[in-house]
Design an enzyme around this catalytic site. Structure first.
Site, PDB file in Angstrom:
ATOM      1  N   ARG A   1       0.827  -1.223   0.000  1.00  0.00           N
ATOM      2  CA  ARG A   1       0.000   0.000   0.000  1.00  0.00           C
ATOM      3  C   ARG A   1       0.859   1.270   0.000  1.00  0.00           C
ATOM      4  O   ARG A   1       0.529   2.266   0.659  1.00  0.00           O
ATOM      5  CB  ARG A   1      -0.971   0.026   1.192  1.00  0.00           C
ATOM      6  CG  ARG A   1      -1.908  -1.137   1.262  1.00  0.00           C
ATOM      7  CD  ARG A   1      -2.892  -1.213   0.101  1.00  0.00           C
ATOM      8  NE  ARG A   1      -3.519  -2.512   0.074  1.00  0.00           N
ATOM      9  CZ  ARG A   1      -3.027  -3.545  -0.634  1.00  0.00           C
ATOM     10  NH1 ARG A   1      -1.961  -3.399  -1.408  1.00  0.00           N
ATOM     11  NH2 ARG A   1      -3.615  -4.706  -0.607  1.00  0.00           N
TER      12      ARG A   1
ATOM     13  N   SER B   1     -10.851   0.576   3.733  1.00  0.00           N
ATOM     14  CA  SER B   1     -10.036   0.412   4.944  1.00  0.00           C
ATOM     15  C   SER B   1      -9.381   1.741   5.283  1.00  0.00           C
ATOM     16  O   SER B   1      -8.800   2.381   4.414  1.00  0.00           O
ATOM     17  CB  SER B   1      -8.940  -0.622   4.717  1.00  0.00           C
ATOM     18  OG  SER B   1      -9.515  -1.840   4.347  1.00  0.00           O
TER      19      SER B   1
ATOM     20  N   GLU C   1      -3.986   4.586   6.078  1.00  0.00           N
ATOM     21  CA  GLU C   1      -3.517   4.481   4.689  1.00  0.00           C
ATOM     22  C   GLU C   1      -4.049   5.632   3.833  1.00  0.00           C
ATOM     23  O   GLU C   1      -3.831   5.673   2.623  1.00  0.00           O
ATOM     24  CB  GLU C   1      -3.933   3.133   4.080  1.00  0.00           C
ATOM     25  CG  GLU C   1      -5.422   2.955   3.860  1.00  0.00           C
ATOM     26  CD  GLU C   1      -5.765   1.767   2.942  1.00  0.00           C
ATOM     27  OE1 GLU C   1      -5.325   0.651   3.234  1.00  0.00           O
ATOM     28  OE2 GLU C   1      -6.473   1.990   1.946  1.00  0.00           O
TER      29      GLU C   1
HETATM   30  C1  LIG Z   1     -15.575   0.928  -0.473  1.00  0.00           C
HETATM   31  C2  LIG Z   1     -14.098   1.040  -0.723  1.00  0.00           C
HETATM   32  C3  LIG Z   1     -13.339  -0.110  -0.862  1.00  0.00           C
HETATM   33  C4  LIG Z   1     -11.957  -0.025  -1.113  1.00  0.00           C
HETATM   34  N1  LIG Z   1     -11.237  -1.175  -1.245  1.00  0.00           N
HETATM   35  C5  LIG Z   1      -9.910  -1.111  -1.492  1.00  0.00           C
HETATM   36  C6  LIG Z   1      -9.142  -2.313  -1.631  1.00  0.00           C
HETATM   37  O1  LIG Z   1      -9.664  -3.423  -1.565  1.00  0.00           O
HETATM   38  N2  LIG Z   1      -7.806  -2.202  -1.851  1.00  0.00           N
HETATM   39  C7  LIG Z   1      -7.190  -0.979  -1.953  1.00  0.00           C
HETATM   40  O2  LIG Z   1      -5.966  -0.947  -2.167  1.00  0.00           O
HETATM   41  N3  LIG Z   1      -7.894   0.175  -1.833  1.00  0.00           N
HETATM   42  C8  LIG Z   1      -9.226   0.139  -1.604  1.00  0.00           C
HETATM   43  N4  LIG Z   1      -9.948   1.295  -1.455  1.00  0.00           N
HETATM   44  C9  LIG Z   1      -9.249   2.591  -1.514  1.00  0.00           C
HETATM   45  C10 LIG Z   1      -9.340   3.295  -2.886  1.00  0.00           C
HETATM   46  O3  LIG Z   1     -10.422   2.834  -3.634  1.00  0.00           O
HETATM   47  C11 LIG Z   1      -8.077   3.129  -3.705  1.00  0.00           C
HETATM   48  O4  LIG Z   1      -6.981   3.653  -3.005  1.00  0.00           O
HETATM   49  C12 LIG Z   1      -8.181   3.839  -5.067  1.00  0.00           C
HETATM   50  O5  LIG Z   1      -7.060   3.528  -5.854  1.00  0.00           O
HETATM   51  C13 LIG Z   1      -8.277   5.350  -4.969  1.00  0.00           C
HETATM   52  O6  LIG Z   1      -8.584   5.836  -6.258  1.00  0.00           O
HETATM   53  P1  LIG Z   1      -9.167   7.301  -6.450  1.00  0.00           P
HETATM   54  O7  LIG Z   1      -9.233   7.571  -7.897  1.00  0.00           O
HETATM   55  O8  LIG Z   1     -10.438   7.431  -5.703  1.00  0.00           O
HETATM   56  O9  LIG Z   1      -8.018   8.156  -5.781  1.00  0.00           O
HETATM   57  P2  LIG Z   1      -8.179   9.438  -4.850  1.00  0.00           P
HETATM   58  O10 LIG Z   1      -8.793   9.027  -3.564  1.00  0.00           O
HETATM   59  O11 LIG Z   1      -8.825  10.530  -5.599  1.00  0.00           O
HETATM   60  O12 LIG Z   1      -6.651   9.778  -4.614  1.00  0.00           O
HETATM   61  C14 LIG Z   1      -5.859   8.933  -3.821  1.00  0.00           C
HETATM   62  C15 LIG Z   1      -4.415   9.435  -3.871  1.00  0.00           C
HETATM   63  O13 LIG Z   1      -3.900   9.230  -5.181  1.00  0.00           O
HETATM   64  C16 LIG Z   1      -3.463  10.465  -5.733  1.00  0.00           C
HETATM   65  N5  LIG Z   1      -3.785  10.410  -7.158  1.00  0.00           N
HETATM   66  C17 LIG Z   1      -4.969  10.093  -7.725  1.00  0.00           C
HETATM   67  N6  LIG Z   1      -4.859  10.114  -9.059  1.00  0.00           N
HETATM   68  C18 LIG Z   1      -3.580  10.454  -9.343  1.00  0.00           C
HETATM   69  C19 LIG Z   1      -2.850  10.665 -10.546  1.00  0.00           C
HETATM   70  N7  LIG Z   1      -3.411  10.528 -11.752  1.00  0.00           N
HETATM   71  N8  LIG Z   1      -1.548  11.039 -10.450  1.00  0.00           N
HETATM   72  C20 LIG Z   1      -0.955  11.198  -9.246  1.00  0.00           C
HETATM   73  N9  LIG Z   1      -1.588  11.014  -8.078  1.00  0.00           N
HETATM   74  C21 LIG Z   1      -2.893  10.646  -8.123  1.00  0.00           C
HETATM   75  C22 LIG Z   1      -4.228  11.542  -4.976  1.00  0.00           C
HETATM   76  O14 LIG Z   1      -3.523  12.772  -4.984  1.00  0.00           O
HETATM   77  C23 LIG Z   1      -4.292  10.936  -3.603  1.00  0.00           C
HETATM   78  O15 LIG Z   1      -3.081  11.170  -2.933  1.00  0.00           O
HETATM   79  C24 LIG Z   1     -11.334   1.242  -1.210  1.00  0.00           C
HETATM   80  C25 LIG Z   1     -12.117   2.410  -1.062  1.00  0.00           C
HETATM   81  C26 LIG Z   1     -13.481   2.305  -0.821  1.00  0.00           C
HETATM   82  C27 LIG Z   1     -14.292   3.561  -0.682  1.00  0.00           C
END
Ligand SMILES: Cc1cc2nc3c(=O)[nH]c(=O)nc-3n(C[C@H](O)[C@H](O)[C@H](O)COP(=O)(O)OP(=O)(O)OC[C@H]3O[C@@H](n4cnc5c(N)ncnc54)[C@H](O)[C@@H]3O)c2cc1C
Length: 342
Positions: free
Chosen positions: A166, A243, A338
């Site tokens: 992670r 999480s 995280e």
């Molecule tokens: C119901 C639920 C279940 C989940 N299950 C999991 C799981 O099983 N495993 C897991 O690992 N995660 C899980 N997550 C966490 C999350 O979905 C992941 O971390 C996902 O990759 C975040 O994507 P996002 O587009 O929403 O990123 P955001 O939340 O918008 O951003 C997350 C981070 O990434 C950065 N970022 C985003 N896009 C870019 C880009 N293009 N370039 C540079 N930086 C960037 C942002 O600045 C921020 O720091 C879960 C979340 C939820 C709500």
């Protein structure tokens, strides 16, 4: 590209929390990125990047500088039909769920266990997104990114991304904006081996079995839904970031002791052995649905925090601290969040 001022970010996050962005740039067409760079260079700091906002807590005060919302879409596959390996190039704003659906439908193995994880593909290397024995590092080949330090597009291979449990070089850094990602997947009607007991049990197969891709995705989704880990599945616990805490790493001796207490202890692809953070939270005496601070409580389905009416980003952050303190006091283990706090 759409440019707006003083826009509330809360609706762009799954927690529904956070103040406004001074300036919000929404990028739909990758060809507009150079124009965005020219505009963003006027700000003192590199932009905050936002995907679907499913792993962030945006502060109540919002973001002072530029916020870039990545909404670029597109998936391109290269590789002959008779070749086993297929390269999949994806725009950073493309939804991961859609990508997993496409690859499974194409008969490609490598990311099927990531089904049900919200967010954009561009965010997957940031914390080496993973679940049920698969993670981004397993299939990521390279990314292109804008490097705000060098002022140009760079190509980073997977090793240069520093993908760990992670984490990666991108986590808690604003140096790079990820633009495109290339994954190497394999043609196969069968999934990767099912290594998680809960998924194997849902499929009624022994651990280590390989099953048809669509069957494994249905099983993973069923397990995720039972824990409220699919957005929109519960109706009550949907203001979630999944999480909140990392599963802490433990020593082999600790692992033996914890297994004897029926704790979920898993080995991760980076070689670490970790105990489930949810199990520790439960051991610390938190019950499902317990209110922690106003508007923030334990989920009704899983030992993680969710937001309700009345929640604030400050309250959510305080709730994280309170859970950390109590888990430390009761179990001796320090939990680490995280999430990214923007
Ligand atoms: C119901 C639920 C279940 C989940 N299950 C999991 C799981 O099983 N495993 C897991 O690992 N995660 C899980 N997550 C966490 C999350 O979905 C992941 O971390 C996902 O990759 C975040 O994507 P996002 O587009 O929403 O990123 P955001 O939340 O918008 O951003 C997350 C981070 O990434 C950065 N970022 C985003 N896009 C870019 C880009 N293009 N370039 C540079 N930086 C960037 C942002 O600045 C921020 O720091 C879960 C979340 C939820 C709500």
């Amino acid at each position: 590209m759409r440019v707006t001022h003083e826009v509330l970010l809360a609706p762009m996050t799954t927690l529904g929390l956070g103040g406004p962005a001074a300036v919000l740039f929404e990028l739909f067409d990758p060809a507009d990125f150079p124009e965005f760079v020219a505009l963003a260079d006027a700000f003192p700091a590199p932009p905050v990047c936002l995907g679907e906002g499913s792993n962030v807590v945006v502060s109540d005060a919002g973001c002072e500088g530029a916020v870039l919302r990545m909404s670029t879409k597109g998936v391109r596959m290269t590789g002959r039909a008779d070749e086993e390996r297929v390269l999949v190039e994806v725009q950073a704003g493309h939804l991961l769920g859609d990508l997993v659906g496409i690859t499974v439908a194409e008969g490609l193995t490598g990311m099927e266990m990531l089904v049900g994880i919200p967010g954009t593909t561009g965010a997957t290397p940031v914390q080496n997104v993973g679940a049920y024995g698969q993670e981004t590092a397993d299939c990521l080949l390279e990314v292109t990114a804008w490097d705000w330090e060098l002022g140009r597009v760079v190509t980073l291979d997977a090793a240069a991304c520093g993908l760990g449990h992670r984490t990666s070089v991108f986590k808690h850094s604003r140096r790079w904006t990820l633009l495109t990602l290339v994954f190497a997947l394999r043609r196969s009607e069968l999934s990767a081996p099912v290594t998680y007991r809960t998924v194997a049990a849902a499929l009624d197969v022994p651990v280590g079995s390989r099953v048809p891709l669509d069957e494994v995705t249905q099983a993973v989704l069923a397990v995720r839904r039972s824990k409220g880990m699919v957005l929109g599945c519960s109706g009550t616990d949907d203001r979630s970031v999944g999480s909140v805490f990392l599963s802490p790493e433990i020593t082999p001796v600790q692992a033996d002791g914890l297994r004897a207490r029926n704790a979920p202890v898993n080995r991760f692809p980076d070689g670490s052995t970790r105990v489930s953070a949810s199990w520790l939270i439960r051991q610390a005496g938190f019950a499902l649905s317990t209110p922690i601070v106003e508007g923030v409580r334990m989920s009704s389905l899983h030992y993680t925090l969710v937001a309700d009416e009345g929640a604030t980003a400050a309250g959510f952050t305080r709730a994280i601290e309170l859970v950390q303190q109590e888990v430390l006091r009761r179990t001796g283990v320090r939990l680490t969040s995280e999430l990214d706090f923007l």
